[in-house]
Design an enzyme around this catalytic site. Structure first.
Site, PDB file in Angstrom:
ATOM      1  N   ILE A  22      33.013  57.411  38.293  1.00 44.51           N
ATOM      2  CA  ILE A  22      32.282  57.186  37.094  1.00 44.51           C
ATOM      3  C   ILE A  22      32.455  55.636  36.711  1.00 44.51           C
ATOM      4  O   ILE A  22      31.692  54.819  36.154  1.00 44.51           O
ATOM      5  CB  ILE A  22      32.548  57.843  35.849  1.00 44.51           C
ATOM      6  CG1 ILE A  22      32.246  59.428  36.124  1.00 44.51           C
ATOM      7  CG2 ILE A  22      31.969  57.423  34.372  1.00 44.51           C
ATOM      8  CD1 ILE A  22      32.505  60.603  35.317  1.00 44.51           C
ATOM      9  N   SER A  31      36.640  65.312  29.226  1.00 45.87           N
ATOM     10  CA  SER A  31      36.099  66.085  30.291  1.00 45.87           C
ATOM     11  C   SER A  31      35.756  67.542  29.497  1.00 45.87           C
ATOM     12  O   SER A  31      36.162  67.856  28.460  1.00 45.87           O
ATOM     13  CB  SER A  31      37.191  66.722  31.281  1.00 45.87           C
ATOM     14  OG  SER A  31      36.828  67.798  32.207  1.00 45.87           O
ATOM     15  N   TYR A  47      45.644  69.555  33.667  1.00 50.48           N
ATOM     16  CA  TYR A  47      44.449  68.698  33.492  1.00 50.48           C
ATOM     17  C   TYR A  47      43.916  69.243  31.984  1.00 50.48           C
ATOM     18  O   TYR A  47      43.278  68.282  31.380  1.00 50.48           O
ATOM     19  CB  TYR A  47      43.230  69.030  34.630  1.00 50.48           C
ATOM     20  CG  TYR A  47      42.065  68.110  34.459  1.00 50.48           C
ATOM     21  CD1 TYR A  47      42.436  66.565  34.479  1.00 50.48           C
ATOM     22  CD2 TYR A  47      41.115  68.464  34.275  1.00 50.48           C
ATOM     23  CE1 TYR A  47      41.190  65.689  34.653  1.00 50.48           C
ATOM     24  CE2 TYR A  47      39.826  67.992  34.384  1.00 50.48           C
ATOM     25  CZ  TYR A  47      39.869  66.432  34.548  1.00 50.48           C
ATOM     26  OH  TYR A  47      38.797  65.643  34.432  1.00 50.48           O
ATOM     27  N   LYS A  77      43.632  66.547  28.962  1.00 51.37           N
ATOM     28  CA  LYS A  77      42.249  66.280  28.374  1.00 51.37           C
ATOM     29  C   LYS A  77      41.780  66.700  27.092  1.00 51.37           C
ATOM     30  O   LYS A  77      41.451  66.015  26.326  1.00 51.37           O
ATOM     31  CB  LYS A  77      40.997  66.875  29.325  1.00 51.37           C
ATOM     32  CG  LYS A  77      41.078  66.174  30.654  1.00 51.37           C
ATOM     33  CD  LYS A  77      40.715  64.656  30.597  1.00 51.37           C
ATOM     34  CE  LYS A  77      40.527  63.994  31.934  1.00 51.37           C
ATOM     35  NZ  LYS A  77      40.365  62.474  31.576  1.00 51.37           N
TER      36      LYS A  77
END
Length: 284
Positions: free
Chosen positions: A26, A153, A166, A170
């Site tokens: 990204i 996310s 993760y 996030k």
């Protein structure tokens, strides 16, 4: 594009945009599209050689070479950030938009994940974003304008299997930057959270196993996800429209955002079933 075929800048012409995690995925896609809109760029990641390749793409998109600063930076190395900010200010004088995009994912169950892996996920995905933001914010506040964005996310909204670290990181990112928005609004600083679903990048191959080694393995959900250039275009459209939380993706994973709000219990049962299926399909 306008009717002449030229990419419209959406107010980004001449803006100074600093992107971390700019060496691929990204971040690199955003850099290329921002270059086409005439933004001046600071590209940061750990590998200078890969950043130089992204810079070459940006120059090919129409930017002058001196409008792109390659600035290698490891977001874990917090002590190096004051010098990095000084280098950016020496080149461009200010930062209009900071895109905190550096990050790493995970593919391991809690039972098999070493504590150091959790620490690394938080250092990269949370502390690194906070630390750089804290270095840049005073300069934005002194000018009375600026924009800070972070790539979170869908995993920052729901808990999904094999990503306990993760998801935790996030979720923390979402919480920090949502709270920061409340503090910065009266100072003229905008804060945007970006909430991608499955985007076709190398995030799965670079994700950490329970021992901290990269998986090196593709993920069919990621490989079947949204094209990264389409993702970058959607993010820039969100910036231009003032969207404060940009959800971007094309698959069923995006439905989880509404499902979690409207039916938390149903979301838990759905993801428990997903976890059982994932475990059943994992190599023994």
């Amino acid at each position: 594009m306008d009717d002449t075929g030229k990419v419209q800048d959406n107010g980004l012409q001449g803006q100074v945009v600093w992107i971390t995690g700019a060496s691929g995925g990204i971040g690199a896609a955003l850099a290329r599209q921002l270059a086409a809109r005439g933004a001046r760029l600071v590209l940061s990641a750990r590998r200078a050689d890969v950043l130089e390749a992204v810079k070459a793409d940006c120059v090919s998109a129409g930017l002058a070479p001196d409008a792109v600063l390659v600035l290698p930076l490891d977001v874990i190395a917090v002590d190096s950030m004051p010098a990095a900010v000084a280098a950016v200010l020496a080149r461009f004088g200010h930062v209009d938009l900071l895109i905190n995009n550096a990050g790493i994912s995970q593919r391991s169950s809690c039972l098999e994940t070493e504590l150091d892996v959790y620490r690394r996920l938080f250092e990269v995905d949370v502390i690194g974003q906070i630390a750089l933001t804290k270095q840049v914010l005073p300069h934005m506040v002194s000018r009375g304008s600026g924009h800070v964005a972070v790539t979170a996310s869908v995993a920052g909204k729901v808990g999904v299997p094999l990503r306990t670290g993760y998801c935790a990181a996030k979720h923390a990112v979402m919480g920090f930057f949502d709270a920061l928005r409340t503090e910065m609004a009266h100072l003229g600083i905008a804060v945007t959270t970006i909430v991608p679903g499955f985007i076709r990048t190398d995030i799965a191959r670079n994700a950490l196993t329970g021992t901290g080694a990269p998986t090196g393995v593709a993920d069919e959900d990621i490989d079947g996800g949204m094209d990264v250039d389409d993702c970058a275009a959607a993010i820039l459209e969100g910036f231009a429209s003032g969207t404060e939380e940009i959800a971007v993706g094309k698959g069923a994973e995006m439905d989880l955002l509404a499902l979690k709000r409207n039916d938390p219990t149903g979301t838990f049962r759905l993801l428990e079933a997903m976890a059982a299926d994932v475990v059943a399909r994992r190599p023994s």
